[in-house]
Design a protein around this motif. Structure first.
Motif, mmCIF file in Angstrom:
data_model
loop_
_atom_site.group_PDB
_atom_site.id
_atom_site.type_symbol
_atom_site.label_atom_id
_atom_site.label_comp_id
_atom_site.label_asym_id
_atom_site.label_seq_id
_atom_site.Cartn_x
_atom_site.Cartn_y
_atom_site.Cartn_z
ATOM 1 N N SER A 88 -30.393 -18.562 105.233
ATOM 2 C CA SER A 88 -30.549 -19.934 105.713
ATOM 3 C C SER A 88 -29.435 -20.829 105.179
ATOM 4 O O SER A 88 -28.917 -21.687 105.902
ATOM 5 N N ALA A 89 -29.055 -20.635 103.927
ATOM 6 C CA ALA A 89 -28.031 -21.484 103.311
ATOM 7 C C ALA A 89 -26.684 -21.348 104.012
ATOM 8 O O ALA A 89 -25.951 -22.335 104.158
ATOM 9 N N VAL A 90 -26.349 -20.145 104.454
ATOM 10 C CA VAL A 90 -25.091 -19.954 105.179
ATOM 11 C C VAL A 90 -25.131 -20.703 106.502
ATOM 12 O O VAL A 90 -24.172 -21.354 106.900
ATOM 13 N N THR A 91 -26.250 -20.621 107.197
ATOM 14 C CA THR A 91 -26.395 -21.312 108.480
ATOM 15 C C THR A 91 -26.201 -22.810 108.320
ATOM 16 O O THR A 91 -25.564 -23.464 109.156
ATOM 17 N N TYR A 92 -26.735 -23.378 107.230
ATOM 18 C CA TYR A 92 -26.645 -24.819 107.004
ATOM 19 C C TYR A 92 -25.432 -25.216 106.155
ATOM 20 O O TYR A 92 -25.199 -26.398 105.921
ATOM 21 N N GLY A 93 -24.674 -24.231 105.669
ATOM 22 C CA GLY A 93 -23.469 -24.529 104.911
ATOM 23 C C GLY A 93 -23.705 -25.003 103.497
ATOM 24 O O GLY A 93 -22.878 -25.734 102.941
ATOM 25 N N LEU B 71 -15.986 -19.178 99.202
ATOM 26 C CA LEU B 71 -16.407 -18.466 97.995
ATOM 27 C C LEU B 71 -15.643 -17.175 97.832
ATOM 28 O O LEU B 71 -15.559 -16.619 96.731
ATOM 29 N N VAL B 72 -15.074 -16.652 98.923
ATOM 30 C CA VAL B 72 -14.289 -15.422 98.856
ATOM 31 C C VAL B 72 -13.072 -15.615 97.952
ATOM 32 O O VAL B 72 -12.601 -14.674 97.327
ATOM 33 N N HIS C 118 -23.210 -24.259 100.208
ATOM 34 C CA HIS C 118 -22.507 -23.298 99.356
ATOM 35 C C HIS C 118 -23.006 -23.332 97.914
ATOM 36 O O HIS C 118 -22.904 -22.323 97.193
ATOM 37 N N GLU C 119 -23.565 -24.474 97.468
ATOM 38 C CA GLU C 119 -24.061 -24.550 96.091
ATOM 39 C C GLU C 119 -25.183 -23.541 95.860
ATOM 40 O O GLU C 119 -25.222 -22.860 94.826
#
Length: 605
Positions: free
Chosen positions: A303-308, A348-349, A310-311
């Motif tokens: 879900s966090a990736v979908t909403y961006g 993050l990469v 990153h924290e």
């Protein structure tokens, strides 16, 4: 016919609504059964109706006392046809006064669910009644099975409680629940979601989702936020005194400027969200259970990736590095970030020195597509809209394509998918409509600006040969020695040169070939120069006009200078307000720092 009793008992219904105990007191005394009799189509009793108003406090107090006096205390828990009892009603409407009264006489009521499985705690959280929720948390015991009850902080009930609390925005209350009942973060609600997953769906409470401008960010950095924890020594006691003083100052300032309060609330939520994520991650990893960690962290970062956010992704990776290989619908973390165009997650990469080489090597075996094929697809609509105009959207898509192209294996650049297409072919096919829209946007913008610039060229050229005051017999301007005249002639020259430059730039845009790669640098550069030149020419034209008027009227109207300066600034400011944001975005996206960069050093190891 079966509901005629509703009409019969209207006086009781109205009395409960209007806190009119005196009108029904004698009626209840003569027929005590009326106090617990359903009087609406939904099986509501007078007590339920009165509590639901959150105003009829005297009626509720008198009715509860009368029920106890007649030995009907057990009737206090009587609910409607859905099993929703009086405490549920109090929780739903935020009637903390009634909740205190009911718990005082029937403490076990806090554990009773309705037919939908919702207990009073969850009802208070569901309906966003913070005061009532906080009170119920203080009086609801955590009964274990061996004590003859079920825990409201475990299982689906516990999952519902913590997720509903977070969804209602009560992050401080959620922290308190977690401090008292840590394992509640391991539970799933009735929809199968955990607390961390709900946090991953609320980007607005994280710094990455807080849309702040320059000045709001500056104020944000100054506002103090109270930290959780206790002061333990004399130095900290002094610091606490200073903190109280500064907090009081900012609290007073919030009343004067509501915007300060808005920014303060954002910072508080940012701080609480960080504490919540850290606390949850720590509790999860302390279970020393791979399946629990994998499922909770994995569903959250999906879900966090979908909403961006990153924290949250960062904290999960720091806690459990292996979670970068969590599979979401066939995609690993960074491929998912590429698919959803979440650059802050993808960045993050740059912080993963050891795993960087592995992050974009995944190939979809079914359609034979690598990461470059995935980024060649059109971005989701909500991510395209983060920049203004189709041209800049096309530029952003090209920037993503080039970034991924640099990070994958060379053999992947010309790899064919199941349809025999290279990544570039997929990009061209997927972006043909956006390319056409970008071309039209560029043409429309350039055409409009060309008309304005051409008019300024004409006026500036004519003004150069129509000097204010005229010429002397020898052809020299009458006001040649005046400083105001020099300002006029220089402004005319600047207006002519800058508007001519603007026309040339916009003409070059209109005659461009509009290839895909032109949207990356060439076209935005020309549009930037054109807009800057146009802005300069408009400002110079206003200055020239004002100086000409000042020369002509200086002997008649001595005070004309100040009003002219004000009048001149109006169109210039209007142009700036309307077009400057686009200009800033053009410069930032074309010449500014790349959106792909190392954000911090947290993951480097």
């Amino acid at each position: 016919m079966g509901n005629n009793h509703i009409i019969t008992h209207l006086p009781i219904y109205k009395a409960a609504l209007h806190d009119d105990w005196d009108s029904v007191s004698e009626m209840f005394k003569n027929d005590p059964g009326l106090m617990t009799k359903p009087i609406t189509m939904w099986g509501e009793t007078p007590l339920l109706i009165a509590i639901g108003t959150d105003r009829s406090h005297r009626f509720v107090e008198k009715l509860v006392k009368r029920l106890i006096d007649v030995g009907a205390k057990d009737k206090l828990i009587m609910g409607n046809q859905d099993g929703t009892n009086p405490l549920h009603y109090a929780a739903m409407v935020g009637n903390t006064t009634a909740a205190r009264l009911l718990v005082e006489h029937a403490a076990d009521m806090t554990h009773v669910p309705n037919f939908d499985g919702n207990n009073p705690l969850n009802m208070a959280a569901l309906h966003g009644n913070k005061e009532t929720l906080e009170y119920l948390l203080t009086v609801t015991q955590d009964l274990l099975p061996e004590e003859g009850g079920s825990s409201l902080y475990a299982g689906v009930a516990g999952g519902d409680l913590i997720t509903l609390t977070i969804m209602s925005g009560f992050y401080d209350v959620a922290l308190e629940i977690i401090d008292l009942h840590p394992n509640v973060v391991l539970e799933k609600d009735r929809d199968g979601r955990t607390a961390l997953q709900i946090l991953a769906q609320k980007p607005e409470i994280f710094p990455s989702g807080s849309k702040l401008g320059f000045w709001t960010r500056f104020i944000y950095s100054l506002i103090p936020v109270k930290k959780r924890g206790r002061h333990t020594n004399e130095i900290n006691i002094l610091l606490r005194t200073f903190d109280k003083f500064t907090a009081g100052f900012w609290s007073a300032l919030q009343y004067v400027a509501p915007t300060i309060k808005y920014i303060h609330d954002i910072k508080v939520n940012n701080n609480l969200s960080s504490l919540l994520v850290e606390r949850i991650c720590k509790i999860v990893i302390e279970q020393v259970d791979h399946d629990i960690a994998w499922n909770i962290f994995g569903s959250a970062i999906a879900s966090a990736v979908t909403y961006g956010i990153h924290e949250l992704v960062e904290e999960c990776i720091l806690t459990y590095p292996g979670i970068i290989w969590y599979n979401v619908d066939g995609y690993y973390l960074f491929i998912l970030a590429i698919k959803h165009r979440q650059e802050r997650v993808y960045n993050l990469v740059y912080q993963m020195s050891r795993f960087k080489v592995w992050t974009t090597v995944q190939v979809d075996g079914y359609v034979k597509e690598n990461a470059l094929h995935k980024v060649a697809q059109l971005a989701p609509p909500h991510r395209l809209g983060v920049v203004t105009g189709s041209a800049l959207q096309m530029q952003r898509e090209l920037q993503w394509f080039q970034e991924v192209e640099k990070s994958i294996k060379p053999s992947y650049i010309e790899a064919l998918n199941i349809h025999g297409q290279t990544p570039r072919m997929v990009f061209t096919e997927a972006h043909k409509d956006l390319l056409a829209a970008g071309q039209q946007w560029m043409k429309d913008t350039a055409s409009s600006c060309t008309v304005v610039a051409a008019l300024i060229v004409t006026m500036a050229f004519a003004a150069a040969f129509t000097l204010p005051g005229g010429n002397q017999d020898d052809g020299k301007p009458i006001f040649l020695t005046s400083n105001t005249f020099m300002l006029f002639i220089v402004s005319v020259a600047v207006a002519l040169f800058s508007s001519s430059t603007s026309v040339l730039m916009f003409l070059s845009i209109l005659t461009s070939r509009y290839a895909e790669d032109d949207f990356l640098y060439a076209l935005p550069k020309r549009l930037t120069i054109g807009l800057l030149s146009l802005f300069t020419s408009i400002a110079a034209t206003m200055i020239a006009f004002s100086s000409a008027l000042a020369l002509v009227l200086k002997d008649k109207v001595t005070w004309i200078a100040a009003p002219l300066v004000i009048a001149t600034s109006i169109p210039v400011c209007l142009f700036g307000l309307l077009q400057f944001p686009l200009l800033v975005e053009l410069v930032k996206s074309t010449y500014g720092r790349s959106i792909f960069h190392q954000q911090n050093d947290r993951l480097i190891h």
